[in-house]
Design a protein around this motif. Structure first.
Motif, short mmCIF file in Angstrom:
data_model
loop_
_atom_site.label_atom_id
_atom_site.label_comp_id
_atom_site.label_asym_id
_atom_site.label_seq_id
_atom_site.Cartn_x
_atom_site.Cartn_y
_atom_site.Cartn_z
N LYS A 186 1.11 -2.39 -8.42
CA LYS A 186 -0.16 -2.37 -9.15
C LYS A 186 -0.05 -3.06 -10.50
O LYS A 186 -0.94 -3.83 -10.88
CB LYS A 186 -0.67 -0.94 -9.30
CG LYS A 186 -1.19 -0.38 -7.99
CD LYS A 186 -1.74 1.01 -8.15
CE LYS A 186 -2.26 1.49 -6.79
NZ LYS A 186 -2.81 2.81 -6.85
N GLU A 187 1.00 -2.79 -11.23
CA GLU A 187 1.14 -3.40 -12.56
C GLU A 187 1.34 -4.91 -12.48
O GLU A 187 0.90 -5.65 -13.36
CB GLU A 187 2.27 -2.74 -13.35
CG GLU A 187 1.86 -1.36 -13.83
CD GLU A 187 2.75 -0.82 -14.93
OE1 GLU A 187 3.27 -1.61 -15.76
OE2 GLU A 187 2.91 0.41 -14.96
N ARG A 191 3.59 1.70 -8.18
CA ARG A 191 3.29 1.45 -9.59
C ARG A 191 3.68 0.02 -9.96
O ARG A 191 2.94 -0.70 -10.64
CB ARG A 191 4.03 2.45 -10.47
CG ARG A 191 3.77 2.26 -11.93
CD ARG A 191 4.39 3.39 -12.74
NE ARG A 191 4.49 2.95 -14.11
CZ ARG A 191 5.53 3.17 -14.88
NH1 ARG A 191 6.57 3.85 -14.42
NH2 ARG A 191 5.55 2.75 -16.13
N GLU A 250 0.80 -1.23 0.00
CA GLU A 250 0.00 0.00 0.00
C GLU A 250 0.83 1.28 0.00
O GLU A 250 0.35 2.32 -0.46
CB GLU A 250 -0.94 0.01 1.21
CG GLU A 250 -2.04 -1.02 1.10
CD GLU A 250 -2.99 -0.99 2.28
OE1 GLU A 250 -2.80 -0.18 3.22
OE2 GLU A 250 -3.96 -1.79 2.25
N LYS A 294 -0.24 -8.62 -4.01
CA LYS A 294 -1.05 -8.48 -2.81
C LYS A 294 -0.24 -8.92 -1.61
O LYS A 294 0.81 -9.54 -1.73
CB LYS A 294 -2.30 -9.36 -2.93
CG LYS A 294 -3.23 -8.96 -4.04
CD LYS A 294 -4.42 -9.85 -4.11
CE LYS A 294 -5.31 -9.39 -5.27
NZ LYS A 294 -6.34 -10.33 -5.57
N ARG A 323 0.08 -6.62 -10.02
CA ARG A 323 -1.09 -7.07 -9.27
C ARG A 323 -0.70 -7.86 -8.02
O ARG A 323 -1.27 -8.91 -7.71
CB ARG A 323 -2.02 -7.89 -10.16
CG ARG A 323 -2.60 -7.08 -11.28
CD ARG A 323 -3.60 -7.86 -12.08
NE ARG A 323 -4.19 -6.98 -13.08
CZ ARG A 323 -4.35 -7.33 -14.35
NH1 ARG A 323 -4.02 -8.52 -14.75
NH2 ARG A 323 -4.88 -6.48 -15.19
#
Length: 121
Positions: free
Chosen positions: A76-77, A73, A16, A81, A79
């Motif tokens: 996120k790219e 970034r 995060e 977790k 994905r």
């Protein structure tokens, strides 16, 4: 020669905000003594360059080493977790360029109750 720098299972904070790096890896990042941060280029297994800001706390007897700016970034790219993994490596390069950093990401997958890891992303 390439060597594994560290492997880390990602925490909530890592996915995060920023990723905390083990302090044993500080010397590899070569932050100048009078400074507390520097830009670090890291290459994934597809030879894509990612730029992160590597920094420590200013004037802190117990500095923490983190990667920020650009890190989210990447998360996120790919994905990623909480619970997924990243593996950082470092290679000595010939010439003045010094070290080259690599990164692999793996997703944790549960299949029929068994925990497995994806191929590197």
């Amino acid at each position: 020669m390439t060597r594994r720098l560290f492997e880390k299972t990602l925490s909530k904070t890592d996915v995060e905000y920023r990723i905390r790096i083990p302090m044993e890896s500080l010397s590899a990042f070569r932050i100048p003594e009078e400074e507390y941060s520097k830009k670090v280029d890291v290459f994934d297994i597809h030879c894509r360059r990612w730029s992160f800001r590597c920094s420590t706390r200013k004037n802190d007897p117990h500095p923490k080493l983190v990667l920020s700016s650009g890190w989210i970034r990447f998360v996120k790219e790919k994905r990623l977790k909480e619970g997924d993994q990243v593996i950082f490596s470092v290679s000595d390069k010939d010439g003045a360029e010094g070290l080259q950093f690599g990164i692999q990401a793996r997703k944790r997958v549960k299949l029929f109750g068994q925990e497995l890891w994806s191929d590197p992303l």
